[in-house]
Design an enzyme around this catalytic site. Structure first.
Site, PDB file in Angstrom:
ATOM      1  N   GLU A 286     -44.086 -82.291 122.328  1.00  0.00           N
ATOM      2  CA  GLU A 286     -44.788 -83.481 121.871  1.00  0.00           C
ATOM      3  C   GLU A 286     -46.155 -83.598 122.551  1.00  0.00           C
ATOM      4  O   GLU A 286     -47.146 -83.954 121.915  1.00  0.00           O
ATOM      5  CB  GLU A 286     -43.931 -84.720 122.185  1.00  0.00           C
ATOM      6  CG  GLU A 286     -44.249 -85.925 121.350  1.00  0.00           C
ATOM      7  CD  GLU A 286     -43.170 -87.014 121.519  1.00  0.00           C
ATOM      8  OE1 GLU A 286     -42.180 -86.955 120.788  1.00  0.00           O
ATOM      9  OE2 GLU A 286     -43.327 -87.874 122.392  1.00  0.00           O
ATOM     10  N   GLU A 289     -48.493 -81.183 120.989  1.00  0.00           N
ATOM     11  CA  GLU A 289     -48.881 -81.695 119.669  1.00  0.00           C
ATOM     12  C   GLU A 289     -49.925 -82.807 119.812  1.00  0.00           C
ATOM     13  O   GLU A 289     -50.905 -82.848 119.071  1.00  0.00           O
ATOM     14  CB  GLU A 289     -47.625 -82.220 118.959  1.00  0.00           C
ATOM     15  CG  GLU A 289     -47.815 -82.480 117.479  1.00  0.00           C
ATOM     16  CD  GLU A 289     -46.582 -83.126 116.839  1.00  0.00           C
ATOM     17  OE1 GLU A 289     -45.518 -83.191 117.492  1.00  0.00           O
ATOM     18  OE2 GLU A 289     -46.704 -83.571 115.690  1.00  0.00           O
ATOM     19  N   CYS A 312     -38.580 -89.745 119.569  1.00  0.00           N
ATOM     20  CA  CYS A 312     -37.328 -89.454 120.285  1.00  0.00           C
ATOM     21  C   CYS A 312     -36.194 -90.364 119.844  1.00  0.00           C
ATOM     22  O   CYS A 312     -35.031 -90.067 120.074  1.00  0.00           O
ATOM     23  CB  CYS A 312     -37.482 -89.687 121.775  1.00  0.00           C
ATOM     24  SG  CYS A 312     -38.886 -88.876 122.457  1.00  0.00           S
ATOM     25  N   SER A 332     -44.906 -87.836 115.784  1.00  0.00           N
ATOM     26  CA  SER A 332     -44.774 -86.444 116.206  1.00  0.00           C
ATOM     27  C   SER A 332     -43.638 -85.807 115.413  1.00  0.00           C
ATOM     28  O   SER A 332     -42.661 -86.457 115.060  1.00  0.00           O
ATOM     29  CB  SER A 332     -44.436 -86.418 117.694  1.00  0.00           C
ATOM     30  OG  SER A 332     -43.895 -85.172 118.048  1.00  0.00           O
ATOM     31  N   LYS A 371     -27.615 -92.396 117.617  1.00  0.00           N
ATOM     32  CA  LYS A 371     -27.455 -90.956 117.876  1.00  0.00           C
ATOM     33  C   LYS A 371     -26.264 -90.383 117.119  1.00  0.00           C
ATOM     34  O   LYS A 371     -26.244 -89.205 116.794  1.00  0.00           O
ATOM     35  CB  LYS A 371     -27.287 -90.709 119.379  1.00  0.00           C
ATOM     36  CG  LYS A 371     -28.535 -90.970 120.184  1.00  0.00           C
ATOM     37  CD  LYS A 371     -29.550 -89.851 120.045  1.00  0.00           C
ATOM     38  CE  LYS A 371     -30.838 -90.170 120.787  1.00  0.00           C
ATOM     39  NZ  LYS A 371     -31.942 -89.283 120.390  1.00  0.00           N
ATOM     40  N   GLU A 374     -27.718 -89.757 113.881  1.00  0.00           N
ATOM     41  CA  GLU A 374     -28.732 -88.695 113.949  1.00  0.00           C
ATOM     42  C   GLU A 374     -28.101 -87.311 113.944  1.00  0.00           C
ATOM     43  O   GLU A 374     -28.537 -86.415 113.231  1.00  0.00           O
ATOM     44  CB  GLU A 374     -29.589 -88.869 115.209  1.00  0.00           C
ATOM     45  CG  GLU A 374     -30.739 -87.868 115.292  1.00  0.00           C
ATOM     46  CD  GLU A 374     -31.458 -87.882 116.644  1.00  0.00           C
ATOM     47  OE1 GLU A 374     -30.779 -87.963 117.685  1.00  0.00           O
ATOM     48  OE2 GLU A 374     -32.690 -87.805 116.644  1.00  0.00           O
ATOM     49  N   GLU A 379     -30.394 -82.129 108.158  1.00  0.00           N
ATOM     50  CA  GLU A 379     -31.411 -81.170 108.627  1.00  0.00           C
ATOM     51  C   GLU A 379     -31.127 -80.683 110.049  1.00  0.00           C
ATOM     52  O   GLU A 379     -31.763 -79.751 110.518  1.00  0.00           O
ATOM     53  CB  GLU A 379     -32.813 -81.774 108.519  1.00  0.00           C
ATOM     54  CG  GLU A 379     -33.113 -82.967 109.416  1.00  0.00           C
ATOM     55  CD  GLU A 379     -32.781 -84.315 108.774  1.00  0.00           C
ATOM     56  OE1 GLU A 379     -31.860 -84.362 107.926  1.00  0.00           O
ATOM     57  OE2 GLU A 379     -33.421 -85.318 109.160  1.00  0.00           O
ATOM     58  N   CYS A 516     -33.856 -97.258 125.985  1.00  0.00           N
ATOM     59  CA  CYS A 516     -32.474 -96.749 125.915  1.00  0.00           C
ATOM     60  C   CYS A 516     -31.537 -97.450 126.895  1.00  0.00           C
ATOM     61  O   CYS A 516     -30.349 -97.595 126.626  1.00  0.00           O
ATOM     62  CB  CYS A 516     -32.439 -95.261 126.186  1.00  0.00           C
ATOM     63  SG  CYS A 516     -33.636 -94.351 125.215  1.00  0.00           S
TER      64      CYS A 516
END
Lengths: 592, 160
Positions: A286, A289, A312, A332, A371, A374, A379, A516
């Site tokens: 990141e 980038e 994230c 990102s 999560k 996720e 993908e 978090c």
């Protein structure tokens, strides 16, 4: 400030105008019980529907009882908090709430941490008159990838609705219908899966009962651990170590990193690794980038879009996919640390230990419910084999440890395994709001300027304000940074990006208030914001004692690039560590 | 439960936009917007709520919450001849419930339902301000006073 004098239970107190009776009583050390009411002080989160009427008090000269959570103090008021009338009213209210509440406390997921159960205990309820005539709601169970809704257990406190709408501005949940039919539900009472729910889990974090709970994956993990043909590895997110101890009676803010590693090893995981390693890897990708986009932008490349947004947080990713699909090329492309870990574990690490990815089970311990969703995204799997097989929350891990008769308090500290367990302080601070961008600054500064950073603590990026901004001097180049935690705050920054007003180079977003450490999978805070602050302090303390505190200095990250990935943002790194986003806004189709 | 697809005719979308526009797309005007939409469409199907949500920038869950809270709003289409039985105090004490039961029996419908052929729909309401005529039944715009259960069949015959 204008103050008001009143007496509560025959004791005088002076408070600023606008103070509720409940808060004034607290100043005297009188805890008037509350149920629907909830406040996270300093975080601008307050639920005050005055709906449950548990907190009623008697006010001299007032005909009816007053809900203390929503009644302001007045000059000369005489308040009594425990008269016979008050105690009887409180008991009656509780009996009404319980009359149509399921009586399956023994097997409820919330048993032991249920605020309704504690309240029934506190009020000394021993029978529930009228339950034979009260209608029992029989709302269908709604199971999504992350969250279970069992509306029979809902007491209409509307905390979830407040979090979902006012704080997160997600708007997935609303109170619907009337009377016994009333419920908190998505539009048209569809399942959560078909709503705009981001799975941030803040509804679960504040639900006082078992109406909203997480989907429990510990049975799947147990099955994997018991299967001799599987190699089971685990990664633990930074915020877990700062909160897990609370479930074992430790003071909030107690770091249990070493004990947690011991416990995981005792549970039978073959390798105990750290998501912090993947956080360091995220910074490499990141951060690179960011610098690439920044430098192209500075040299006049119009295709280089700024600001860059962190990616994230899966709740945040879901949020912009629903609400800001037009900006989906702004975040990102770096995967989250959980998914970077999964990708590296199933390739680099699986090769190293000679295990086929089909026989490798990757478990993550996360402070997060999003999560769970996720890791199930299409993908993030290869040939139907997900990079991360199961994600369990801090709460689920605590329950798992207890079931295995492991006493966390008395475990010796142990160290993470190598190589995917080695991390720097930069990886640790990913667990709190401001931490990802601070970690990125530590690395980006040195890569951009070629100079060594003099100070590593960026206090200007820390704190619990909902939206923060700071300018960091990159050796003469001012880098403007925005930080938001809580999706409603993120929306404010995103609206500015959309309208072209945003002046930031980089923005960090975490979906949950506090980041978090305040995640939907953490031990329940029950409205005590001091717990969240203590966890933040623990995260920074862990960072401070790490010998290395900059991601690009992690020798195992350096080795990973040398042996496997090449360089940050290389083709291979792109293939394994980057992703793309989808538009999920509902489209209106024209019927012909 | 599967996801609801938003499919509407272009003219319907335009109409909803026009209604929202006439209230300055102000989220505070949600209830007025819904009234106008129901006036136009006869009911408030999910698709209409979704477009209103887009126009006013109010979560569709909130709109559904409002629609299901107020008994005036309905998500089922009204029949060509909407039947309303007044259940206000005066009508009630003069036997409105028995009249309602007779309509239920004759039509095979519950309150809030519409017959399969779309001809009749059944609803109850609270006081139409004609207590002297209690019990009162409305069919469309027509008012029937002092209705007894035995009259129900004849009333329905008028619409055959």
């Amino acid at each position: 400030m204008e103050t008001i004098k009143l007496t509560i239970d025959n004791r005088a107190v002076e408070v600023p105008r606008g103070t509720t009776i409940n808060k004034a009583a607290r100043l005297l050390g009188i805890e008037i019980p509350v149920l629907c009411y909830m406040e996270l002080k300093d975080m601008n989160i307050e639920n005050k529907p005055a709906g449950c009427r548990i907190c009623v008090v008697e006010v001299d000269g007032r005909r009816n009882l007053a809900p203390s959570c929503a009644t302001n103090c007045e000059e000369g008021m005489v308040v009594r908090t425990h008269t016979t009338r008050v105690l009887n009213a409180r008991r009656t209210v509780m009996e009404f709430i319980l009359s149509d509440h399921p009586k399956d406390c023994l097997i409820c997921a919330k048993s032991g941490t249920c605020e309704l159960q504690s309240m029934a205990h506190k009020l000394g309820i021993r029978e529930i008159p009228g339950q034979e005539i009260a209608a029992m709601s029989t709302y269908r169970l709604d199971t999504s990838p992350s969250i279970i809704r069992d509306l029979d257990k809902c007491i209409m406190c509307r905390r979830c609705e407040m979090m979902c709408n006012e704080i997160q501005t997600v708007g997935a949940l609303s109170a619907v219908n009337r009377g016994f039919m009333s419920a908190v539900a998505p539009a048209f009472e569809q399942n959560l899966e078909h709503s705009t729910c981001t799975y941030c889990g803040q509804c679960v974090a504040v639900c006082p009962t078992g109406a909203l709970t997480e989907v429990d994956h510990t049975p799947d993990v147990l099955r994997a651990l018991a299967d001799p043909s599987k190699t089971v590895i685990v990664q633990t997110a930074p915020a877990v170590r700062a909160a897990l101890g609370e479930e074992f009676g430790m003071e909030p803010g107690t770091l249990v990193t070493g004990k947690m590693v011991s416990a995981l090893r005792s549970l039978g995981f073959d390798y105990v690794f750290d998501t912090d390693f993947a956080a360091d890897l995220t910074i490499m990708e990141e951060g690179t980038e960011l610098l690439d986009r920044l430098n192209r932008h500075l040299s006049g490349d119009k295709t280089a879009r700024l600001p860059i947004l962190t990616s994230c947080c899966p709740g945040w990713v879901n949020f912009f996919e629903y609400y800001f699909p037009d900006l989906k090329d702004v975040p990102s492309t770096a995967k989250s640390p959980q998914q970077m870990f999964g990708a590296i574990a199933n390739t680099y690490f699986a090769d190293k230990i000679g295990v086929n990815r089909k026989d490798l089970v990757v478990v993550s311990i996360m402070p997060c419910l999003a999560k769970k969703y996720e890791c199930q995204r299409g993908e993030f799997s290869t040939d139907n084999n997900p990079d991360v097989d199961f994600s369990i929350s801090t709460r689920e891990l605590a329950a798992f440890i207890k079931q295995a008769n492991i006493d966390l308090n008395n475990l010796e500290d142990d160290d993470f395994d190598s190589p995917l367990g080695e991390s720097t302080g930069a990886g640790v601070i990913f667990g709190t709001t401001g931490g990802v961008i601070e970690a990125a600054v530590r690395t980006a500064y040195e890569l951009q300027t070629g100079k060594k950073l003099e100070r590593l603590d960026f206090n200007e990026l820390r704190g619990l304000e909902g939206v923060r901004e700071a300018t960091i001097d990159f050796d003469g180049l001012p880098i403007r940074i925005g930080i938001a935690h809580g999706l409603g705050n993120a929306r404010k920054l995103l609206d500015d990006v959309r309208s072209g007003k945003s002046q930031f180079h980089a923005i960090e977003v975490m979906a949950c208030p506090g980041g978090c450490i305040g995640g939907g999978g953490q031990p329940l805070h029950h409205g005590n914001s001091e717990i969240i602050k203590a966890r933040v302090a623990a995260i920074y303390a862990e960072d401070k004692k790490k010998p290395l505190r900059k991601s690009h200095e992690n020798p195992f990250i350096i080795k990973l690039y040398e042996e496997f990935l090449g360089s940050p943002n290389s083709e291979k790194a792109h293939h394994l560590l980057h992703t793309h986003y989808f538009e999920r806004k509902k489209k209106i189709v024209v019927k012909h | 439960m599967s996801s609801i697809k938003i499919e509407l005719r272009q003219e319907d979308i335009e109409k909803i936009r026009e209604i929202c526009g006439s209230f300055g797309k102000d989220p505070q005007e949600l209830i007025n917007v819904l009234h106008k939409c129901q006036e136009h469409f006869g009911y408030l199907p999910a698709e209409v709520q979704e477009v209103v949500s887009n126009e006013l920038d109010v979560p569709v869950a909130k709109i559904y919450g409002v629609v299901t809270f107020y008994s005036f709003f309905t998500m089922t289409p009204k029949g060509r001849h909407p039947i309303s039985i007044c259940m206000g105090t005066a009508c009630y004490v003069r036997g409105a419930e028995k009249v309602l039961d007779e309509f239920k029996k004759e039509l095979g419908l519950q309150v809030g339902q519409t017959s399969k052929d779309g001809k009749f729909s059944l609803s109850s309401l609270r006081c139409v301000g004609a207590c002297g005529l209690a019990p009162v039944v409305l069919v469309g715009d027509k008012t029937y006073g002092r209705v007894a259960p035995d009259d129900v069949r004849n009333i329905l015959k008028e619409y055959e």
